[in-house]
Design a protein around this motif. Structure first.
Motif, PDB file in Angstrom:
ATOM      1  N   THR A 185       0.825  -1.208   0.000  1.00 55.63           N
ATOM      2  CA  THR A 185       0.000   0.000   0.000  1.00 55.63           C
ATOM      3  C   THR A 185       0.858   1.256   0.000  1.00 55.63           C
ATOM      4  O   THR A 185       0.581   2.223  -0.732  1.00 55.63           O
ATOM      5  CB  THR A 185      -0.926   0.034   1.230  1.00 55.63           C
ATOM      6  OG1 THR A 185      -0.142  -0.134   2.428  1.00 55.63           O
ATOM      7  CG2 THR A 185      -1.977  -1.042   1.160  1.00 55.63           C
ATOM      8  N   LEU A 186       1.913   1.273   0.811  1.00 48.90           N
ATOM      9  CA  LEU A 186       2.760   2.455   0.909  1.00 48.90           C
ATOM     10  C   LEU A 186       3.472   2.724  -0.414  1.00 48.90           C
ATOM     11  O   LEU A 186       3.626   3.887  -0.825  1.00 48.90           O
ATOM     12  CB  LEU A 186       3.770   2.272   2.037  1.00 48.90           C
ATOM     13  CG  LEU A 186       4.583   3.504   2.432  1.00 48.90           C
ATOM     14  CD1 LEU A 186       3.661   4.598   2.969  1.00 48.90           C
ATOM     15  CD2 LEU A 186       5.624   3.146   3.479  1.00 48.90           C
ATOM     16  N   ILE A 187       3.904   1.655  -1.079  1.00 49.46           N
ATOM     17  CA  ILE A 187       4.582   1.815  -2.368  1.00 49.46           C
ATOM     18  C   ILE A 187       3.657   2.467  -3.383  1.00 49.46           C
ATOM     19  O   ILE A 187       4.025   3.420  -4.085  1.00 49.46           O
ATOM     20  CB  ILE A 187       5.075   0.450  -2.885  1.00 49.46           C
ATOM     21  CG1 ILE A 187       6.082  -0.159  -1.911  1.00 49.46           C
ATOM     22  CG2 ILE A 187       5.684   0.576  -4.275  1.00 49.46           C
ATOM     23  CD1 ILE A 187       6.488  -1.577  -2.259  1.00 49.46           C
ATOM     24  N   VAL A 188       2.434   1.954  -3.466  1.00 45.44           N
ATOM     25  CA  VAL A 188       1.477   2.493  -4.438  1.00 45.44           C
ATOM     26  C   VAL A 188       1.111   3.928  -4.094  1.00 45.44           C
ATOM     27  O   VAL A 188       1.070   4.807  -4.969  1.00 45.44           O
ATOM     28  CB  VAL A 188       0.217   1.607  -4.484  1.00 45.44           C
ATOM     29  CG1 VAL A 188      -0.840   2.208  -5.403  1.00 45.44           C
ATOM     30  CG2 VAL A 188       0.566   0.202  -4.926  1.00 45.44           C
ATOM     31  N   ALA A 189       0.844   4.190  -2.812  1.00 46.26           N
ATOM     32  CA  ALA A 189       0.436   5.538  -2.405  1.00 46.26           C
ATOM     33  C   ALA A 189       1.510   6.566  -2.736  1.00 46.26           C
ATOM     34  O   ALA A 189       1.229   7.620  -3.324  1.00 46.26           O
ATOM     35  CB  ALA A 189       0.121   5.556  -0.910  1.00 46.26           C
TER      36      ALA A 189
END
Length: 255
Positions: A185-189
């Motif tokens: 999630t953090l990578i995509v965000a």
């Protein structure tokens, strides 16, 4: 567990020392700041209101996208996992869509969702849905058939079998899917925040720092992104081990 933590800490400390020595020795490009300067900048970032607001914006997007993905993908996985015909029909489509990098879909998401926050949430939902869906389906395939047959013999219907046997048995696999989803999630965000105009978040902070040629602040924010990702993974791993210790014992893993 303690030994693993100590070794991990030593590994990080060793990397920091090597990076500092390499910078001082001129091995690294001159444009890169010393690691000590990066750490000093990283220590000061939490004191800045704007950075705290950007971190909060990223975390809110990650949690909301993850919650939506769980609400959509887990029930879908339960349906596909209990109805073989639907599973066989959906499997080719799932295998086709799952490998598509979410970063490649950022332009499409920005076109469909003009607001950057909506595009970010949509891509998080898309990316997180696949590990949740696949792990739920895999978990249902691991359910003991005898347990399901026993419940049916007592007159329980398909829904009761799913809720009383299939879902509890598949819960450890679903939890693993959640942990995998959290890690992406953090990578995509941050990726969307870097490329999508407007809005806030860690990616927007990185972009502004880069435009101002403040490489030390950019790397400092990257350090904090890594710390947040590591903390989230450790938290969910600890929760998974505590909640499903019986599953770890059965599979021969150590808690």
């Amino acid at each position: 567990m303690i030994v693993r933590g100590v070794l991990g800490t030593l590994g990080i400390a060793g990397f920091l020392v090597v990076a500092e020595v390499a910078g001082r020795a001129g091995v690294l490009p001159d444009v890169l700041p010393y690691m000590s300067d990066v750490l000093v900048a990283a220590a000061g970032l939490p004191l800045e209101a704007q950075f705290r607001a950007d971190v909060l914006a990223t975390l809110v997007a990650c949690l909301s996208g993850l919650a939506i993905a769980i609400a959509v993908a887990v029930p879908a996985g339960l349906v596909f996992g209990t109805v073989p015909f639907l599973e066989r029909s959906a499997r080719p489509l799932v295998e086709f869509l799952r490998p598509i990098p979410s970063v490649a879909l950022i332009p499409l998401a920005m076109f469909l969702f003009p607001a950057s926050e909506d595009a970010k949430t949509a891509l998080i939902v898309y990316t997180c849905s696949w590990p949740l869906l696949i792990n739920t389906m895999y978990g249902l395939s691991d359910v003991d058939p005898l347990a399901k047959d026993t419940l049916r013999s007592f007159g329980f219907g398909p829904l009761a079998v799913v809720l009383r046997v299939s879902l509890p048995s598949a819960a450890p696999f679903i939890a693993t899917g959640v942990r995998i989803a959290v890690s992406v999630t953090l990578i995509v965000a941050v990726s969307v925040e870097l490329l999508a105009p407007g809005g806030g978040g860690i990616g927007a902070f990185l972009s502004l720092a880069g435009n101002a040629n403040r490489i030390d602040r950019m790397l400092a924010a990257t350090v904090w992104a890594g710390v947040i990702g590591l903390a989230a993974n450790l938290l969910f791993t600890a929760g998974e081990r505590r909640l499903f210790r019986w599953h770890l014992t059965r599979t021969g893993e150590t808690a």
